[in-house]
Scaffold this motif. Structure first.
Motif, mmCIF file in Angstrom:
data_model
loop_
_atom_site.group_PDB
_atom_site.id
_atom_site.type_symbol
_atom_site.label_atom_id
_atom_site.label_comp_id
_atom_site.label_asym_id
_atom_site.label_seq_id
_atom_site.Cartn_x
_atom_site.Cartn_y
_atom_site.Cartn_z
ATOM 1 N N SER A 12 0.823 -1.204 0.000
ATOM 2 C CA SER A 12 0.000 0.000 0.000
ATOM 3 C C SER A 12 0.864 1.264 0.000
ATOM 4 C CB SER A 12 -0.913 0.007 1.222
ATOM 5 O OG SER A 12 -1.555 1.263 1.373
ATOM 6 N N PRO A 13 0.475 2.285 -0.759
ATOM 7 C CA PRO A 13 1.223 3.547 -0.754
ATOM 8 C C PRO A 13 1.123 4.293 0.574
ATOM 9 C CG PRO A 13 -0.803 3.786 -2.019
ATOM 10 C CD PRO A 13 -0.661 2.323 -1.702
ATOM 11 N N THR A 14 0.286 3.808 1.478
ATOM 12 C CA THR A 14 0.149 4.478 2.781
ATOM 13 C C THR A 14 1.228 4.049 3.780
ATOM 14 O OG1 THR A 14 -1.319 2.766 3.686
ATOM 15 C CG2 THR A 14 -2.345 4.588 2.480
ATOM 16 N N LEU A 15 1.944 2.974 3.504
ATOM 17 C CA LEU A 15 2.876 2.432 4.489
ATOM 18 C C LEU A 15 3.992 3.403 4.831
ATOM 19 C CD1 LEU A 15 3.248 -1.346 3.554
ATOM 20 C CD2 LEU A 15 1.507 -0.196 4.927
ATOM 21 N N ALA A 16 4.366 4.241 3.876
ATOM 22 C CA ALA A 16 5.465 5.183 4.099
ATOM 23 C C ALA A 16 5.005 6.482 4.754
ATOM 24 C CB ALA A 16 6.160 5.491 2.776
ATOM 25 N N LEU A 17 3.721 6.604 5.053
ATOM 26 C CA LEU A 17 3.182 7.849 5.591
ATOM 27 C C LEU A 17 3.218 7.847 7.119
ATOM 28 C CD1 LEU A 17 0.136 8.238 3.159
ATOM 29 C CD2 LEU A 17 2.460 9.152 2.926
ATOM 30 N N SER A 18 3.014 9.007 7.682
ATOM 31 C CA SER A 18 3.042 9.144 9.141
ATOM 32 C C SER A 18 1.680 8.793 9.735
ATOM 33 C CB SER A 18 3.407 10.576 9.522
ATOM 34 O OG SER A 18 3.150 10.800 10.895
ATOM 35 N N PRO A 19 1.662 8.101 10.869
ATOM 36 C CA PRO A 19 0.381 7.813 11.536
ATOM 37 C C PRO A 19 -0.309 9.073 12.059
ATOM 38 C CG PRO A 19 2.232 7.122 12.906
ATOM 39 C CD PRO A 19 2.803 7.495 11.576
ATOM 40 N N ASP A 20 0.405 10.181 12.121
ATOM 41 C CA ASP A 20 -0.183 11.433 12.611
ATOM 42 C C ASP A 20 -0.912 12.206 11.514
ATOM 43 O OD1 ASP A 20 0.837 10.989 15.169
ATOM 44 O OD2 ASP A 20 2.752 11.901 14.647
ATOM 45 N N ASP A 21 -0.672 11.857 10.250
ATOM 46 C CA ASP A 21 -1.353 12.527 9.148
ATOM 47 C C ASP A 21 -2.768 11.973 8.985
ATOM 48 O OD1 ASP A 21 0.739 14.224 8.319
ATOM 49 O OD2 ASP A 21 1.694 12.590 7.210
ATOM 50 N N PHE A 22 -3.666 12.801 8.445
ATOM 51 C CA PHE A 22 -4.980 12.294 8.057
ATOM 52 C C PHE A 22 -4.876 11.803 6.627
ATOM 53 C CE2 PHE A 22 -9.230 12.544 6.253
ATOM 54 C CZ PHE A 22 -9.904 11.728 7.150
ATOM 55 N N VAL A 23 -5.122 10.500 6.428
ATOM 56 C CA VAL A 23 -4.871 9.848 5.146
ATOM 57 C C VAL A 23 -6.140 9.186 4.627
ATOM 58 C CG1 VAL A 23 -3.547 8.066 3.936
ATOM 59 C CG2 VAL A 23 -2.458 9.427 5.752
ATOM 60 N N ILE A 24 -6.510 9.537 3.401
ATOM 61 C CA ILE A 24 -7.597 8.865 2.685
ATOM 62 C C ILE A 24 -6.969 7.960 1.638
ATOM 63 C CG2 ILE A 24 -9.572 9.158 1.143
ATOM 64 C CD1 ILE A 24 -10.057 11.871 2.507
ATOM 65 N N LEU A 25 -7.382 6.694 1.610
ATOM 66 C CA LEU A 25 -6.906 5.756 0.601
ATOM 67 C C LEU A 25 -8.006 5.540 -0.428
ATOM 68 C CD1 LEU A 25 -4.694 3.798 -0.388
ATOM 69 C CD2 LEU A 25 -5.829 2.009 0.955
ATOM 70 N N LEU A 26 -7.699 5.836 -1.679
ATOM 71 C CA LEU A 26 -8.641 5.696 -2.785
ATOM 72 C C LEU A 26 -8.257 4.454 -3.584
ATOM 73 C CD1 LEU A 26 -10.990 7.058 -4.374
ATOM 74 C CD2 LEU A 26 -9.247 8.373 -5.611
ATOM 75 N N THR B 163 -1.743 0.170 6.580
ATOM 76 C CA THR B 163 -1.319 0.916 7.762
ATOM 77 C C THR B 163 -1.258 2.415 7.475
ATOM 78 O OG1 THR B 163 0.020 -0.999 8.344
ATOM 79 C CG2 THR B 163 0.480 1.042 9.528
ATOM 80 N N ASN B 164 -1.648 3.207 8.457
ATOM 81 C CA ASN B 164 -1.659 4.679 8.423
ATOM 82 C C ASN B 164 -2.848 5.246 7.657
ATOM 83 O OD1 ASN B 164 0.807 4.751 9.862
ATOM 84 N ND2 ASN B 164 1.943 4.484 7.954
ATOM 85 N N THR B 165 -3.739 4.396 7.178
ATOM 86 C CA THR B 165 -4.952 4.867 6.507
ATOM 87 C C THR B 165 -6.015 5.206 7.554
ATOM 88 O OG1 THR B 165 -4.527 3.482 4.566
ATOM 89 C CG2 THR B 165 -6.783 4.244 4.889
ATOM 90 N N ASP B 166 -6.698 6.332 7.369
ATOM 91 C CA ASP B 166 -7.784 6.723 8.269
ATOM 92 C C ASP B 166 -9.166 6.485 7.666
ATOM 93 O OD1 ASP B 166 -6.164 7.803 10.468
ATOM 94 O OD2 ASP B 166 -5.540 9.279 8.981
#
Length: 302
Positions: free
Chosen positions: A199-213, A226-229
């Motif tokens: 997933s492209p979200t794995l490299a993101l911070s858990p503190d960011d608000f992340v939408i996975l499309l 992981t890290n997807t909200d």
């Protein structure tokens, strides 16, 4: 007499399935069960043009989503989400024209598109040109579906570039407002997990608000996100043909009815909004699976 009574019951059920509903989706505390965390408000959308007022689109579904990672600057931020236009299928010229009008009337800040744009290469240019006419201050972001990868891929990419629509193929874009930001991550061909199973979200911070499309909701269960909200997906068409909205005999998901449509969660408890989409595939028919536009309003978690 009995037959007439049955028709009346069927009509009532169909009309009730086409209502425009407002859902409130609070964040999910780790210690809270899913059932305790999702509350159905069941409030009609107030606009007189909502739902069946736009021919070709049965309803608008609005979700309110609050989460601790939503920055204060994005409180009230409106995202329009559409998928599976399959233009031209049951969704034809008038529906496409009304879709643009409806989306502009919603006054969303950003438009997200979940793929499966067309049912023929000759329809790529007109459908993308129409989407480009939607007025959103923060831009339009898109992933592609299986139909888009099977045919006309190069045409789609060219048209998206020409109309300044952002294609998120295992890419992350940042939306900025008043010094704050949220992230939109998009999945490249979610059916090819050998190439795209990270997933492209794995490299993101858990503190960011992340939408996975992602085009298919199965991706959010097949791989770690992981890290997807919040996940936004389509592909299932809500079953397209269902038994009173309760069961779909044919469903393009290897999880059965689990991710047919609406508000769901994956095994990690990450919320997913799965749209019924707009068009149809295989057969130009819908039954108790109304076509829809989804609007998500972000709220700061209090």
């Amino acid at each position: 007499m009995m037959k007439k009574f049955l028709y009346v019951i069927l009509g009532v059920l169909f009309l009730s399935s086409c209502r425009s509903n407002l859902y409130v989706l609070p964040s999910l505390p780790p210690e809270t069960s899913v059932a305790d965390s999702i509350r159905l408000v069941d409030t009609e959308i107030t606009s007189s043009k909502a739902g069946s007022g736009y021919r070709g689109i049965s309803r608008v579904r609005t979700y309110k989503f609050s989460h601790p990672d939503v920055p204060a600057a994005f409180d009230g931020f409106r995202i329009a989400f559409i998928s599976d236009l399959h233009y031209k299928s049951l969704f034809k010229e008038k529906g496409l024209e009304n879709l643009v009008r409806l989306l502009n009337d919603q006054r969303a800040d950003a438009l997200l598109v979940g793929g499966d744009l067309h049912e023929g290469c000759e329809y790529v240019a007109p459908v993308i040109s129409a989407l480009a006419a939607v007025k959103v201050s923060m831009g339009t972001y898109m992933v592609l579906g299986n139909n888009d990868y099977e045919a006309c891929y190069a045409d789609i990419v060219r048209q998206l570039e020409a109309h300044n629509i952002h294609l998120l193929e295992h890419r992350v874009d940042t939306l900025k407002r008043d010094g704050a930001e949220i992230l939109i991550a998009g999945v490249r061909n979610p059916f090819n997990l050998q190439k795209n199973g990270v997933s492209p979200t794995l490299a993101l911070s858990p503190d960011d608000f992340v939408i996975l499309l992602t085009h298919t909701p199965d991706y959010a269960e097949d791989v770690a996100i992981t890290n997807t909200d919040l996940v936004l997906a389509g592909h299932t068409h809500g079953g397209q043909v269902t038994l009173f909205g309760l069961y779909a005999p044919i469903l393009p998901s290897h999880y059965g009815q689990r991710f047919r449509g609406g508000l769901k969660r994956n095994s990690q408890g990450i919320p997913m909004i799965i749209t019924n989409g707009l068009g149809t595939s295989n057969r130009n028919i819908r039954m108790f699976a109304p076509s829809e536009v989804v609007v998500i309003e972000l709220n700061v978690h209090h």
